[in-house]
Write an enzyme that holds these catalytic residues in place. Structure first.
Site, mmCIF file in Angstrom:
data_model
loop_
_atom_site.group_PDB
_atom_site.id
_atom_site.type_symbol
_atom_site.label_atom_id
_atom_site.label_comp_id
_atom_site.label_asym_id
_atom_site.label_seq_id
_atom_site.Cartn_x
_atom_site.Cartn_y
_atom_site.Cartn_z
ATOM 1 N N GLY A 9 39.733 34.391 38.519
ATOM 2 C CA GLY A 9 38.662 34.769 39.787
ATOM 3 C C GLY A 9 37.306 34.392 39.291
ATOM 4 O O GLY A 9 37.123 33.612 38.121
ATOM 5 N N SER A 10 36.300 34.670 40.117
ATOM 6 C CA SER A 10 35.025 33.803 39.900
ATOM 7 C C SER A 10 34.522 34.511 38.917
ATOM 8 O O SER A 10 33.829 33.832 38.133
ATOM 9 C CB SER A 10 34.157 33.879 41.359
ATOM 10 O OG SER A 10 34.114 35.446 41.720
ATOM 11 N N THR A 11 34.732 35.665 38.460
ATOM 12 C CA THR A 11 33.712 36.465 37.241
ATOM 13 C C THR A 11 34.504 35.926 36.150
ATOM 14 O O THR A 11 34.296 35.742 35.050
ATOM 15 C CB THR A 11 34.108 37.996 37.549
ATOM 16 O OG1 THR A 11 33.675 38.335 38.690
ATOM 17 C CG2 THR A 11 32.929 38.639 36.586
ATOM 18 N N GLY B 179 38.784 40.262 36.335
ATOM 19 C CA GLY B 179 37.970 40.673 37.382
ATOM 20 C C GLY B 179 38.568 41.557 38.102
ATOM 21 O O GLY B 179 39.786 42.208 37.750
ATOM 22 N N LYS C 36 43.635 44.772 42.799
ATOM 23 C CA LYS C 36 43.501 43.579 42.264
ATOM 24 C C LYS C 36 44.101 42.433 42.982
ATOM 25 O O LYS C 36 45.269 42.827 43.802
ATOM 26 C CB LYS C 36 43.663 43.001 40.634
ATOM 27 C CG LYS C 36 42.566 43.899 39.818
ATOM 28 C CD LYS C 36 42.778 43.583 38.250
ATOM 29 C CE LYS C 36 43.140 42.153 38.072
ATOM 30 N NZ LYS C 36 42.220 41.165 38.405
ATOM 31 N N GLY D 144 42.577 36.980 44.508
ATOM 32 C CA GLY D 144 42.744 35.530 43.947
ATOM 33 C C GLY D 144 44.288 35.210 43.991
ATOM 34 O O GLY D 144 44.557 33.871 43.328
ATOM 35 N N GLU E 254 48.500 38.855 36.237
ATOM 36 C CA GLU E 254 47.296 39.683 35.572
ATOM 37 C C GLU E 254 47.943 40.841 35.036
ATOM 38 O O GLU E 254 47.487 41.408 34.302
ATOM 39 C CB GLU E 254 46.385 39.663 36.836
ATOM 40 C CG GLU E 254 45.577 38.438 37.047
ATOM 41 C CD GLU E 254 44.601 38.790 38.444
ATOM 42 O OE1 GLU E 254 43.484 38.175 38.378
ATOM 43 O OE2 GLU E 254 44.817 39.632 39.175
HETATM 44 C C1 5RP Z 1 42.640 37.595 41.141
HETATM 45 C C2 5RP Z 1 41.872 38.659 40.864
HETATM 46 C C3 5RP Z 1 40.387 38.783 40.548
HETATM 47 O O1 5RP Z 1 40.216 39.180 39.189
HETATM 48 C C4 5RP Z 1 39.653 39.649 41.570
HETATM 49 O O2 5RP Z 1 39.900 39.234 42.913
HETATM 50 C C5 5RP Z 1 38.248 39.526 41.479
HETATM 51 O O3 5RP Z 1 37.683 38.185 41.762
HETATM 52 P P1 5RP Z 1 36.297 37.743 41.671
HETATM 53 O O4 5RP Z 1 35.939 38.005 40.179
HETATM 54 O O5 5RP Z 1 36.281 36.188 42.113
HETATM 55 O O6 5RP Z 1 35.351 38.865 42.670
HETATM 56 O O7 5RP Z 1 42.377 39.836 40.822
HETATM 57 O O8 5RP Z 1 43.796 37.716 41.477
#
Ligand code: 5RP
Length: 242
Positions: free
Chosen positions: A33-35, A89, A101, A104, A110
């Site tokens: 994910g972005s984080t 994230g 979660k 993404g 995960e």
């Molecule tokens: C991906 C996830 C990500 O960790 C979750 O969607 C958070 O994403 P972001 O850091 O972009 O907000 O679970 O499957």
């Protein structure tokens, strides 16, 4: 470099605080994910600056590619065996550190990686902190065979636990069904709120076509919540009474 939005400053701060927890010699799970992108970049900088010796497994092809491109070697989870720490994230974090979660699409890998870790630390901005899970859609990974039947069975299971008439949408990308790294499909459940997450998770995973659901329950040990001013708050499972 373009200026970061307040949300991105918060994500970056949380990611950097998470990377500060890493010690030389650790076996790590790298989230998606972005984080997680901020986390992988910060990790690559530490590896370069300090010559850390780490063993890393990735929770998605995207994370593996980013990490490798920055000089972090990715190994198969089974080659490492067990992990000290996973950093990932989340879409929602409740006061017991239960999570949603999967926005993404990487929830299956995960969860496998997080469950294979001594410790899971979540990095997020404050918008992800909720009192009750469920305002964000709950992703459920299903196998393509008979997916509409699986959808119907999910709908019946929701009815049985009082979550009636909740929309269930097949996730799409570019007008085509979205495929996970395992080539499965994702059904996004709009539940509004999830009063009994354990019960729901059990019901969902008892349906044959369901591979895994996006509820991460009793897995996260610490949540690092970044703020737009660059500071980070720590939420622990103990504080949360979990
Ligand atoms: C991906 C996830 C990500 O960790 C979750 O969607 C958070 O994403 P972001 O850091 O972009 O907000 O679970 O499957």
């Amino acid at each position: 470099m373009s200026e970061l939005s307040p949300a991105d400053i918060a994500k970056k701060a949380a990611a950097e605080a998470a990377v500060a927890l890493i010690e030389d010699g650790m076996r790590l799970g790298l989230g998606t994910g972005s984080t997680a992108v901020f986390m992988v970049r910060a990790l690559a900088e530490r590896v370069k600056a300090e010559g850390l010796s780490l063993r890393c497994a990735a929770t998605s092809v995207a994370t593996a590619e980013l990490a490798e491109s920055l000089g972090i070697r990715i190994e198969a989870l089974d080659d490492i065996g067990w992990l000290d720490l996973t950093l990932d994230g989340a879409d929602e974090v409740d006061p017991d550190l239960n999570l949603i979660k999967g926005a993404g699409g990487a929830l299956l890998r995960e969860k496998i990686v997080a469950k294979a870790s001594d410790r899971m630390v979540v990095m997020a901005d404050g918008s992800k902190v909720v009192e009750v899970l469920g305002a964000f859609h709950l992703p459920v990974e299903v196998i393509p065979f008979g997916w509409q039947t699986t959808q119907e069975l999910i709908s019946r299971a929701l009815d049985e636990i009082g979550l009636t008439q909740r929309p269930i949408l097949l996730r799409k990308r570019d007008d085509e069904p979205y495929r996970t790294d395992e080539q499965n499909l994702i059904l996004d459940l709009s539940l509004e709120e999830i009063p009994e997450p354990d019960r729901l998770a059990q019901r969902l995973n008892a349906i044959p076509g369901v591979v895994e659901n996006g509820l991460f329950l009793h897995i996260c040990d610490l949540a690092l919540i970044g703020r737009p001013d660059g500071t980070v708050a720590e939420l622990t499972a103990e504080e949360a009474g979990a």
